[in-house]
Write a protein that holds these residues in place. Structure first.
Motif, PDB file in Angstrom:
ATOM      1  N   PHE A  99      38.422  53.059 -19.212  1.00  0.00           N
ATOM      2  CA  PHE A  99      37.430  53.276 -20.254  1.00  0.00           C
ATOM      3  C   PHE A  99      38.044  53.016 -21.631  1.00  0.00           C
ATOM      4  O   PHE A  99      37.434  52.363 -22.486  1.00  0.00           O
ATOM      5  N   LEU A 100      39.249  53.503 -21.851  1.00  0.00           N
ATOM      6  CA  LEU A 100      39.916  53.289 -23.134  1.00  0.00           C
ATOM      7  C   LEU A 100      40.182  51.812 -23.384  1.00  0.00           C
ATOM      8  O   LEU A 100      40.067  51.332 -24.515  1.00  0.00           O
ATOM      9  N   ALA A 101      40.548  51.067 -22.325  1.00  0.00           N
ATOM     10  CA  ALA A 101      40.803  49.638 -22.476  1.00  0.00           C
ATOM     11  C   ALA A 101      39.541  48.902 -22.889  1.00  0.00           C
ATOM     12  O   ALA A 101      39.570  48.031 -23.775  1.00  0.00           O
ATOM     13  N   ALA A 102      38.404  49.244 -22.264  1.00  0.00           N
ATOM     14  CA  ALA A 102      37.144  48.599 -22.624  1.00  0.00           C
ATOM     15  C   ALA A 102      36.754  48.935 -24.060  1.00  0.00           C
ATOM     16  O   ALA A 102      36.354  48.056 -24.843  1.00  0.00           O
ATOM     17  N   PHE A 103      36.874  50.191 -24.427  1.00  0.00           N
ATOM     18  CA  PHE A 103      36.526  50.630 -25.784  1.00  0.00           C
ATOM     19  C   PHE A 103      37.437  49.965 -26.817  1.00  0.00           C
ATOM     20  O   PHE A 103      36.970  49.425 -27.829  1.00  0.00           O
ATOM     21  N   MET A 104      38.728  49.969 -26.556  1.00  0.00           N
ATOM     22  CA  MET A 104      39.686  49.444 -27.526  1.00  0.00           C
ATOM     23  C   MET A 104      39.560  47.932 -27.666  1.00  0.00           C
ATOM     24  O   MET A 104      39.617  47.388 -28.774  1.00  0.00           O
ATOM     25  N   MET A 105      39.372  47.221 -26.544  1.00  0.00           N
ATOM     26  CA  MET A 105      39.303  45.766 -26.593  1.00  0.00           C
ATOM     27  C   MET A 105      38.113  45.306 -27.420  1.00  0.00           C
ATOM     28  O   MET A 105      38.244  44.453 -28.302  1.00  0.00           O
ATOM     29  N   SER A 106      36.938  45.860 -27.156  1.00  0.00           N
ATOM     30  CA  SER A 106      35.764  45.437 -27.914  1.00  0.00           C
ATOM     31  C   SER A 106      35.843  45.903 -29.364  1.00  0.00           C
ATOM     32  O   SER A 106      35.363  45.226 -30.278  1.00  0.00           O
ATOM     33  N   SER A 107      36.484  47.055 -29.602  1.00  0.00           N
ATOM     34  CA  SER A 107      36.646  47.546 -30.965  1.00  0.00           C
ATOM     35  C   SER A 107      37.568  46.650 -31.775  1.00  0.00           C
ATOM     36  O   SER A 107      37.356  46.460 -32.981  1.00  0.00           O
ATOM     37  N   VAL A 108      38.594  46.097 -31.128  1.00  0.00           N
ATOM     38  CA  VAL A 108      39.489  45.143 -31.791  1.00  0.00           C
ATOM     39  C   VAL A 108      38.703  43.914 -32.236  1.00  0.00           C
ATOM     40  O   VAL A 108      38.904  43.378 -33.328  1.00  0.00           O
ATOM     41  N   ALA A 167      35.575  43.266 -19.171  1.00  0.00           N
ATOM     42  CA  ALA A 167      36.578  42.613 -18.319  1.00  0.00           C
ATOM     43  C   ALA A 167      37.940  43.294 -18.446  1.00  0.00           C
ATOM     44  O   ALA A 167      38.649  43.494 -17.447  1.00  0.00           O
ATOM     45  N   ALA A 168      38.320  43.671 -19.668  1.00  0.00           N
ATOM     46  CA  ALA A 168      39.592  44.371 -19.867  1.00  0.00           C
ATOM     47  C   ALA A 168      39.594  45.704 -19.125  1.00  0.00           C
ATOM     48  O   ALA A 168      40.584  46.068 -18.473  1.00  0.00           O
ATOM     49  N   GLY A 169      38.484  46.431 -19.213  1.00  0.00           N
ATOM     50  CA  GLY A 169      38.394  47.700 -18.498  1.00  0.00           C
ATOM     51  C   GLY A 169      38.477  47.533 -16.995  1.00  0.00           C
ATOM     52  O   GLY A 169      39.153  48.305 -16.302  1.00  0.00           O
ATOM     53  N   LEU A 170      37.816  46.510 -16.462  1.00  0.00           N
ATOM     54  CA  LEU A 170      37.850  46.262 -15.018  1.00  0.00           C
ATOM     55  C   LEU A 170      39.254  45.918 -14.541  1.00  0.00           C
ATOM     56  O   LEU A 170      39.705  46.381 -13.480  1.00  0.00           O
ATOM     57  N   LEU A 171      39.961  45.083 -15.299  1.00  0.00           N
ATOM     58  CA  LEU A 171      41.316  44.701 -14.904  1.00  0.00           C
ATOM     59  C   LEU A 171      42.261  45.900 -14.943  1.00  0.00           C
ATOM     60  O   LEU A 171      43.113  46.061 -14.056  1.00  0.00           O
TER      61      LEU A 171
END
Length: 304
Positions: A95-104, A135-139
């Motif tokens: 969840f953090l990866a998905a949030f952080m990636m799109s926030s970047v 995609a980042a969150g899934l990986l």
């Protein structure tokens, strides 16, 4: 000699004036609306992200995490401490990866800026950033959320995010936030306008079409993804460049690739990401960003 310099100054001033007239109001509206979101809606967005991250861990949670990351107005140096606080409260790494990636990649202010590129490219930017976050969150879920998998993030060096919006008067709080945004983005906006004017005056349109056009699609995508690394400093500053490049023949796919690698590899972001990810995961992050940007650009060109 003086006559030549005077002539070039007149030409450059004309191009600068045209660029400012085209996009100044997008920049100003983006500043005001971005500050309004930061002052009046930020806490609600972040509270929703924490609640969803703790209670909705499935695929739907990743979709919402990516959407909330785009809605968050924080820069990377605010997003990482926020995610560190989420992690300490039990929110999972995917969840953090998905949030952080799109926030970047995107925020409300940059969405407003990007309307200057036209509805098709604005849609490409929003959709591709959303998909990139998911995609980042899934990986991360696939490779780093198993029983024996090491944690993906290392937040031991980060404390709670610092809140600058503390004035008890809401109007003053908003005005101070607007002033900070103007100071942070204004110089880069002007630099982008100046660079765009220089490109328009001194770089032949045929050369840009040869570099970034569909005729050399693979090379154009690779060049756009590569240029995103050194040229992307501020989202508002790159909009004038993209407008000029598109007018000179850059394909929509190359623009899409640039809009992903640029913010994802912005120098001011990479330092914080390196600390939060560690060297191995940081290199995986860079590889993912480049591959995703190239794939996005190829799909956009294919559909276009």
């Amino acid at each position: 000699m003086l006559a030549v310099l005077r002539r070039e100054f007149v030409y450059l001033w004309y191009y600068v004036d045209v660029q400012v007239r085209q996009i100044f109001w997008y920049w100003l509206v983006g500043i005001v609306l971005g500050s309004a979101v930061s002052v009046f809606a930020r806490n609600g967005i972040h509270a929703a992200a924490e609640k969803i991250g703790r209670r909705l861990p499935g695929f739907l949670g990743l979709l919402l995490a990516s959407a909330l990351g785009i809605a968050s107005p924080l820069c990377m140096y605010g997003t990482i401490p926020l995610c560190a606080a989420f992690s300490r409260k039990g929110v999972k790494d995917d969840f953090l990866a998905a949030f952080m990636m799109s926030s970047v990649l995107l925020n409300p202010q940059l969405i407003i800026y990007s309307t200057a590129l036209g509805a098709p490219l604005l849609a490409v930017r929003v959709v591709s950033c959303f998909v990139c976050g998911v995609a980042a969150g899934l990986l991360v879920r696939l490779f780093f959320c198993g029983k024996n998998a090491p944690p993906y993030f290392d937040f031991t060096s980060f404390g709670d995010p610092h809140d600058h919006d503390t004035d008890p008067n809401l109007l003053l709080r908003l005005l101070k936030n607007i002033a900070r945004n103007v100071r942070a983005t204004g110089p880069w906006f002007l630099l982008g306008v100046l660079l765009s004017a220089a490109f328009q005056r001194y770089v032949p349109a045929q050369g840009m079409a040869a570099l970034f056009g569909k005729e050399h699609e693979g090379f154009g995508l690779l060049m756009a993804a590569t240029l995103g690394v050194p040229l992307y400093v501020c989202g508002g500053g790159t909009i004038p460049l993209l407008l000029q490049w598109l007018a000179d023949g850059m394909s929509a796919g190359s623009a899409a690739a640039f809009m992903i690698t640029g913010p994802a590899t912005k120098i001011t972001n990479l330092g914080a990401l390196k600390i939060a990810l560690g060297l191995r995961h940081f290199l995986l992050y860079l590889a993912f960003v480049v591959l995703f940007s190239l794939a996005t650009g190829a799909v956009v060109n294919l559909l276009g």
